[in-house]
Design an enzyme around this catalytic site. Structure first.
Site, PDB file in Angstrom:
ATOM      1  N   ASP A 205       0.832  -1.196   0.000  1.00 29.94           N
ATOM      2  CA  ASP A 205       0.000   0.000   0.000  1.00 29.94           C
ATOM      3  C   ASP A 205       0.875   1.258   0.000  1.00 29.94           C
ATOM      4  O   ASP A 205       1.893   1.320   0.703  1.00 29.94           O
ATOM      5  CB  ASP A 205      -0.857  -0.038   1.282  1.00 29.94           C
ATOM      6  CG  ASP A 205      -1.949   0.998   1.289  1.00 29.94           C
ATOM      7  OD1 ASP A 205      -2.803   0.957   0.395  1.00 29.94           O
ATOM      8  OD2 ASP A 205      -1.961   1.848   2.207  1.00 29.94           O
ATOM      9  N   GLU A 262      13.796 -15.417  -0.984  1.00 31.83           N
ATOM     10  CA  GLU A 262      14.031 -16.645  -0.207  1.00 31.83           C
ATOM     11  C   GLU A 262      12.798 -17.543  -0.212  1.00 31.83           C
ATOM     12  O   GLU A 262      12.880 -18.734   0.038  1.00 31.83           O
ATOM     13  CB  GLU A 262      14.366 -16.292   1.246  1.00 31.83           C
ATOM     14  CG  GLU A 262      15.779 -15.754   1.408  1.00 31.83           C
ATOM     15  CD  GLU A 262      15.980 -15.123   2.783  1.00 31.83           C
ATOM     16  OE1 GLU A 262      15.216 -15.438   3.723  1.00 31.83           O
ATOM     17  OE2 GLU A 262      16.898 -14.277   2.897  1.00 31.83           O
TER      18      GLU A 262
HETATM   19  C1  NOJ Z   1      -4.530   2.860  -0.842  1.00 33.75           C
HETATM   20  C2  NOJ Z   1      -5.671   1.941  -0.548  1.00 33.75           C
HETATM   21  O1  NOJ Z   1      -5.969   1.220  -1.721  1.00 33.75           O
HETATM   22  C3  NOJ Z   1      -6.800   2.812  -0.089  1.00 33.75           C
HETATM   23  O2  NOJ Z   1      -8.020   2.125  -0.028  1.00 33.75           O
HETATM   24  C4  NOJ Z   1      -6.414   3.405   1.238  1.00 33.75           C
HETATM   25  O3  NOJ Z   1      -7.416   4.293   1.663  1.00 33.75           O
HETATM   26  C5  NOJ Z   1      -5.090   4.165   1.145  1.00 33.75           C
HETATM   27  N1  NOJ Z   1      -4.101   3.465   0.393  1.00 33.75           N
HETATM   28  C6  NOJ Z   1      -4.518   4.439   2.505  1.00 33.75           C
HETATM   29  O4  NOJ Z   1      -4.039   3.250   3.067  1.00 33.75           O
END
Ligand code: NOJ
Length: 531
Positions: A205, A262
């Site tokens: 993310d 790994e």
């Molecule tokens: C991207 C995620 O896909 C989204 O849903 C989220 O709100 C933000 N990152 C923050 O983590």
């Protein structure tokens, strides 16, 4: 074109499928999708031809951002199930010859994570430096002009200590301090934990903003915006010189790359940057294995725009940008392409167009049904982007409405209880998996056929040559014996062919004859050159 990577791993031409867990399948009637629900629906994914199941966060969370506010990186939220369910999911995915990707959220945690609770309660805590704290500006305001993606300043004042914490998302999602080696060590432990538990990789993310510039200087302002600007407008009104894509970020991934290798696991980044060249750096050798390239899932139905994202992907992605058409954050492709039957037809054609290009292909739940964005009553809005801003940009609820499974069951088979987000009125019986399974003319059948054709033709092994001749509204390429042509214009087009072909897949009216293919607007033809 482009210098495609050929020595890639099992993921290089895989078909991925994003499961937005909360909205996929509810097994216990609490209205929230869960791990047992997902397990019960895995055969749908296996039948479709999916290789990789990516499941969005299932970790314990206060759900301020529906799980992207993680309170414990190695647990399972009771609303989603138990750790045993997670182990069962790993096994059930593997039994079907698929692999499991889980979400890793390293830019921030929940404010309820024990690290942040300790950091907030005691400035002398060893966890204080896990987060980013700064004194305010001389006028008493925030330390700099950085904005949160979700609206307002990227800083919140801790009244007790007089310092501000940084959050590029909600105040309840404090950003971690990646300059602290202990944060790096903690995440290496988390990664190792999950790899040992059998997961096959991570979708990372906000992969482009872990490291912040040590100066914490203001970002240059591009346009002045008023207090009524939406979160997106305000964020886009500055150049993100100091908060995004900073030197040092890739070093974090070089360390993770060694861990992933790994276990033969894959690292897929959410690198939310517009420049293909910048995203390309994240998938250099020894860094991330794959990235999404978001301009692909922001395209409108315009031949020039489509051509641009395809060319940029081939040039800078080199087979390591995963094709993606919809997500839990962005409008669905059929909606972006005009909605209704036309939008659906165009989305399937562009999906087919990208399916034979190098790189994995990801579907978002409902893409296989041609789902358009759900209509959500503003009174039912749940996304913090919609709820917390006076000018909300629409929010992400319309792309998160529950998955429609069966025409005759309550809530189209998603839940026997009250769904956390109402089933939208514009998703009907004809949109469900079961109804489409019975209809050979459905999008579901077409997508299954497409993925089977793709598997037989194995994209990515031959160089890609973009077709330079022909009408401007036509996009085309040849890769080995596969020739793909898309009509993104408003009139029927005739495209010259290099020789005899067999039609392997088509969408819309296509006539392939000697020496030419005729395509109506929005149609695609996937052909095999036979000599
Ligand atoms: C991207 C995620 O896909 C989204 O849903 C989220 O709100 C933000 N990152 C923050 O983590």
């Amino acid at each position: 074109m482009g210098d495609q990577v050929t020595d890639a791993g099992w993921w290089s031409d895989a078909v991925g499928y994003e499961v937005y867990l909360r909205s996929f399948a509810d097994s216990d009637g609490d209205g929230i999708g869960d791990l047992p629900g997902l397990i019960s629906r895995l055969d749908h994914l296996a039948d479709l031809g999916v290789d990789i199941v990516w499941v969005t966060p299932f970790y314990p969370s206060p759900m301020a951002d529906f799980g992207y506010d993680v309170a414990d990186h190695t647990g399972v939220d009771p609303r989603f199930g138990t750790i045993d369910d997670l182990d069962r999911l790993v096994a059930a995915v593997h039994e079907r010859d698929m692999r499991l990707l889980i979400d890793l959220v390293p830019n921030h945690t929940s404010d309820q994570h024990e690290w942040f609770r300790s950091a907030l309660a005691d400035p002398a805590s060893p966890y204080r430096d896990f987060y980013i704290w700064r004194d305010g500006a001389p006028d008493g305001g925030p330390p700099n002009n950085w904005r949160s993606h979700f609206g307002g300043p990227a800083w919140t004042l801790d009244e007790a200590s007089g310092q501000w914490w940084c959050h590029l998302f909600l105040p309840e999602q404090p950003d971690l301090n990646w300059a602290n080696p202990d944060v790096r060590a903690a995440f290496e432990d988390i990664i190792t934990h999950w790899l040992a538990r059998g997961v096959d990789g991570f979708r990372i993310d906000v992969a482009h903003s872990l490291v912040k510039h040590p100066s914490f200087a203001d970002n240059p302002v591009l346009v002045e915006v008023g207090p009524d600007a939406s979160a997106g407008e305000a964020f886009g009104a500055m150049r993100h010189d100091h908060d995004l894509d900073q030197p040092g970020t890739l070093d974090v991934y070089r360390d993770w790359h060694r861990l992933a290798r790994e276990h033969d696991a894959v690292l897929l980044g959410e690198v939310y940057l517009d420049s293909a060249e910048a995203v390309g750096a994240y998938v250099a050798d020894g860094v991330l294995d794959l990235s999404f390239f978001f301009p692909v899932l922001h395209t409108t139905w315009d031949a020039e725009v489509l051509r641009h994202v395809v060319t940029a992907t081939l040039t800078h992605g080199r087979g390591r940008f995963a094709w993606v058409h919809s997500s839990h954050d962005d409008p669905r492709a059929p909606t972006r392409f005009g909605g209704g039957d036309r939008g659906r037809r165009r989305a399937l054609s562009f999906l087919a167009f990208t399916a034979f290009l190098p790189g994995p292909l990801f579907l978002y739940q409902g893409d296989e049904l041609g789902l358009v964005d759900g209509e959500v009553d503003p009174a039912a809005a749940s996304d913090p982007v919609a709820v917390r801003n006076t000018n909300p940009d629409g929010g992400r609820d319309p792309v998160r409405t529950p998955m429609p499974w069966s025409p005759d069951a309550p809530n189209l088979g998603f839940s026997t209880g009250t769904p956390w987000l109402p089933m939208p009125a514009n998703h009907t019986a004809a949109d469900t998996v079961d109804a489409q399974r019975e209809d050979p003319g459905s999008t579901l059948h077409a997508v299954r056929r497409l993925l089977r054709t793709r598997r037989e033709r194995r994209p990515g092994t031959d160089p890609v040559e973009l077709l330079a001749e022909g009408p401007a509204e036509v996009l085309g390429y040849r890769s080995g014996d596969v020739l793909v042509v898309l009509n993104a214009g408003d009139r029927t087009v005739t495209v010259p062919l290099p020789g005899p072909v067999e039609l392997a897949f088509s969408n819309g009216t296509v006539d392939v004859g000697s020496g030419r293919a005729v395509l109506e607007p929005d149609a695609v033809a996937v052909m095999e050159v036979t000599t």
